[in-house]
Design a protein around this motif. Structure first.
Motif, PDB file in Angstrom:
ATOM      1  N   THR A  94      52.787  -6.093 -18.301  1.00  0.00           N
ATOM      2  CA  THR A  94      51.434  -6.635 -18.474  1.00  0.00           C
ATOM      3  C   THR A  94      51.347  -7.518 -19.706  1.00  0.00           C
ATOM      4  O   THR A  94      50.817  -8.633 -19.639  1.00  0.00           O
ATOM      5  N   LEU A  95      51.882  -7.044 -20.823  1.00  0.00           N
ATOM      6  CA  LEU A  95      51.828  -7.831 -22.059  1.00  0.00           C
ATOM      7  C   LEU A  95      52.719  -9.061 -21.981  1.00  0.00           C
ATOM      8  O   LEU A  95      52.491 -10.037 -22.697  1.00  0.00           O
ATOM      9  N   GLY A  96      53.721  -9.027 -21.120  1.00  0.00           N
ATOM     10  CA  GLY A  96      54.650 -10.153 -21.008  1.00  0.00           C
ATOM     11  C   GLY A  96      54.288 -11.164 -19.946  1.00  0.00           C
ATOM     12  O   GLY A  96      55.061 -12.077 -19.669  1.00  0.00           O
ATOM     13  N   LEU A 146      60.887  -7.689 -19.968  1.00  0.00           N
ATOM     14  CA  LEU A 146      61.450  -7.112 -18.761  1.00  0.00           C
ATOM     15  C   LEU A 146      62.902  -7.502 -18.612  1.00  0.00           C
ATOM     16  O   LEU A 146      63.289  -8.629 -18.928  1.00  0.00           O
ATOM     17  N   GLY A 147      63.685  -6.588 -18.115  1.00  0.00           N
ATOM     18  CA  GLY A 147      65.077  -6.864 -17.799  1.00  0.00           C
ATOM     19  C   GLY A 147      65.158  -7.577 -16.461  1.00  0.00           C
ATOM     20  O   GLY A 147      64.148  -8.033 -15.920  1.00  0.00           O
ATOM     21  N   THR A 149      49.349   1.281 -28.572  1.00  0.00           N
ATOM     22  CA  THR A 149      47.899   1.129 -28.485  1.00  0.00           C
ATOM     23  C   THR A 149      47.453   1.000 -27.029  1.00  0.00           C
ATOM     24  O   THR A 149      46.499   1.652 -26.600  1.00  0.00           O
ATOM     25  N   MET A 150      48.159   0.182 -26.280  1.00  0.00           N
ATOM     26  CA  MET A 150      47.778  -0.064 -24.889  1.00  0.00           C
ATOM     27  C   MET A 150      47.912   1.188 -24.026  1.00  0.00           C
ATOM     28  O   MET A 150      47.071   1.446 -23.168  1.00  0.00           O
ATOM     29  N   THR A 151      48.969   1.956 -24.245  1.00  0.00           N
ATOM     30  CA  THR A 151      49.226   3.120 -23.404  1.00  0.00           C
ATOM     31  C   THR A 151      48.534   4.382 -23.907  1.00  0.00           C
ATOM     32  O   THR A 151      48.395   5.343 -23.162  1.00  0.00           O
ATOM     33  N   ASP A 152      48.138   4.390 -25.169  1.00  0.00           N
ATOM     34  CA  ASP A 152      47.529   5.558 -25.809  1.00  0.00           C
ATOM     35  C   ASP A 152      48.461   6.771 -25.763  1.00  0.00           C
ATOM     36  O   ASP A 152      48.029   7.905 -25.653  1.00  0.00           O
TER      37      ASP A 152
END
Length: 79
Positions: A24-26, A70-71, A39-42
């Motif tokens: 998502t961030l990528g 991502l790989g 932070t995103m996953t808590d």
């Protein structure tokens, strides 16, 4: 570096949450930093680091100087 990945069935629920956050961030091509992933996953910091280490070892995620990307993968929901 090998392009082979470990089977996704070997990933834990936490691994999958962190993998999804990296993806998502990528979306814009940038690398996901560990603090943003936490932070995103808590999730607890230790859980995020363990998941990242496992994902890197399994070749699902790559560690870079700027964070995690991502790989190799042959599919995308963004196509």
């Amino acid at each position: 570096m090998s392009e082979q990945r470990a089977d996704v069935q070997g990933l834990s629920d936490v691994d999958l949450i962190v993998y999804e956050a990296v993806a998502t961030l990528g979306q814009d091509g940038s690398a996901a930093e560990a603090d943003r992933l936490q932070t995103m996953t808590d999730l607890p910091e230790e859980d995020v680091w363990q998941a990242l280490n496992h994902l890197v070892q399994a070749n699902h995620v790559h560690a870079t100087d700027h964070g995690y990307t991502l790989g190799p993968h042959d599919w995308s929901v963004w196509q």
